[in-house]
Design a protein around this motif. Structure first.
Motif, PDB file in Angstrom:
ATOM      1  N   GLN A 179       0.834  -1.205   0.000  1.00 40.43           N
ATOM      2  CA  GLN A 179       0.000   0.000   0.000  1.00 40.43           C
ATOM      3  C   GLN A 179       0.868   1.253   0.000  1.00 40.43           C
ATOM      4  O   GLN A 179       1.282   1.746   1.033  1.00 40.43           O
ATOM      5  CB  GLN A 179      -0.951  -0.006   1.206  1.00 40.43           C
ATOM      6  CG  GLN A 179      -2.151   0.912   1.039  1.00 40.43           C
ATOM      7  CD  GLN A 179      -3.005   0.523  -0.164  1.00 40.43           C
ATOM      8  OE1 GLN A 179      -3.294  -0.644  -0.372  1.00 40.43           O
ATOM      9  NE2 GLN A 179      -3.393   1.499  -0.963  1.00 40.43           N
ATOM     10  N   GLU A 184      -1.108   3.029  -5.867  1.00 38.65           N
ATOM     11  CA  GLU A 184      -2.341   3.733  -6.185  1.00 38.65           C
ATOM     12  C   GLU A 184      -2.309   4.292  -7.611  1.00 38.65           C
ATOM     13  O   GLU A 184      -3.333   4.324  -8.307  1.00 38.65           O
ATOM     14  CB  GLU A 184      -2.573   4.865  -5.174  1.00 38.65           C
ATOM     15  CG  GLU A 184      -3.853   5.655  -5.370  1.00 38.65           C
ATOM     16  CD  GLU A 184      -5.132   4.844  -5.198  1.00 38.65           C
ATOM     17  OE1 GLU A 184      -6.164   5.229  -5.785  1.00 38.65           O
ATOM     18  OE2 GLU A 184      -5.093   3.810  -4.485  1.00 38.65           O
ATOM     19  N   GLN A 191      -6.687  -2.343  -2.711  1.00 43.42           N
ATOM     20  CA  GLN A 191      -6.204  -2.388  -1.329  1.00 43.42           C
ATOM     21  C   GLN A 191      -5.192  -3.514  -1.184  1.00 43.42           C
ATOM     22  O   GLN A 191      -5.537  -4.691  -1.306  1.00 43.42           O
ATOM     23  CB  GLN A 191      -7.362  -2.599  -0.354  1.00 43.42           C
ATOM     24  CG  GLN A 191      -6.970  -2.525   1.113  1.00 43.42           C
ATOM     25  CD  GLN A 191      -6.469  -1.149   1.525  1.00 43.42           C
ATOM     26  OE1 GLN A 191      -7.006  -0.132   1.107  1.00 43.42           O
ATOM     27  NE2 GLN A 191      -5.428  -1.116   2.345  1.00 43.42           N
ATOM     28  N   SER A 195       1.368  -3.172   4.328  1.00 41.37           N
ATOM     29  CA  SER A 195       1.682  -1.743   4.440  1.00 41.37           C
ATOM     30  C   SER A 195       3.144  -1.505   4.086  1.00 41.37           C
ATOM     31  O   SER A 195       3.954  -2.446   4.036  1.00 41.37           O
ATOM     32  CB  SER A 195       1.421  -1.257   5.867  1.00 41.37           C
ATOM     33  OG  SER A 195       2.377  -1.834   6.756  1.00 41.37           O
TER      34      SER A 195
END
Length: 226
Positions: A179, A184, A191, A195
């Motif tokens: 992420q 993005e 999603q 992380s």
């Protein structure tokens, strides 16, 4: 204290890695066009320098720092990346050049400059992508980015062979979805299962120990598609 150079440290995985290494008693040279995010942390182990890895004059700042302050380097993590998401027929030669400048030529240039400072036992880790793995699932719009990530894999394999007698290890981590802002850009709304901090922790562990077990290898670090 051991010494690590990390590129692409203004955000995402690179930013988290810089903090991780600093908190584990490494001296960190953090390279990014925007050094402010790390400077704002005011961590004494981190030296943040504004560097564009595509700019030879900027890279000379790295050489000067290492010559004057460190004399040697234990780990390099080539993390800086640049992505253009476009249909293949809309990609220009300039688009390809910009993507390859960061993802391939910048890696090669910084490595060339740092070779004299890499001692026996040093580890050079390049962060690639699952998109650069031959036979992996590919996605439209990423022709420049994924082909560049494939090129840097081959470069690392060659350097591992060329410098094995000097005891310098070169390995690649081809990571999947994490992420970050770059994810993005490539997959809006997706999603990721990991992380940036979680991936940074994995890379820290690999960079500090992986050269005991691997050289010239590409490890696929992915639990999902993309």
């Amino acid at each position: 204290m051991k010494k690590v150079i990390i590129t692409g440290t203004s955000r995402g995985i690179g930013y988290e890695m810089a903090k991780q290494f600093a908190h584990n008693d490494f001296q960190v040279l953090a390279l990014s066009r925007n050094q402010k995010p790390l400077e704002d942390l005011a961590l004494k182990n981190i030296t943040a320098i504004s560097v564009d890895v595509c700019n030879d004059n900027d890279l000379q700042k790295v050489t000067s720092f290492v010559e004057e302050e460190w004399k040697e380097v234990d780990i390099i993590i080539h993390n800086a990346g640049f992505l253009i998401h476009k249909p293949f027929t809309e990609l220009t030669k300039d688009d390809f050049q910009r993507v390859y400048d960061v993802n391939v030529f910048g890696v090669a240039s910084l490595t060339q400059l740092m070779i004299p400072f890499l001692k026996k036992g040093s580890h050079v880790v390049t962060i690639s992508s699952m998109g650069g793995i031959q036979g992996s699932l590919k996605f439209p719009g990423l022709a420049a980015y994924s082909s560049a990530k494939g090129a840097v894999i081959t470069l690392s394999e060659l350097l591992a062979e060329e410098y094995k007698e000097q005891g310098i290890a070169f390995n690649v981590l081809a990571i999947g979805a994490v992420q970050t802002e770059m994810l993005e850009e490539a997959f809006p709304g997706y999603q990721a299962p990991l992380s940036a901090a979680e991936m940074a922790n994995y890379i820290f562990n690999f960079a500090t120990t992986g050269n005991q077990y691997y050289n010239g290898k590409v490890l696929q670090v992915s639990s999902s598609t993309p």
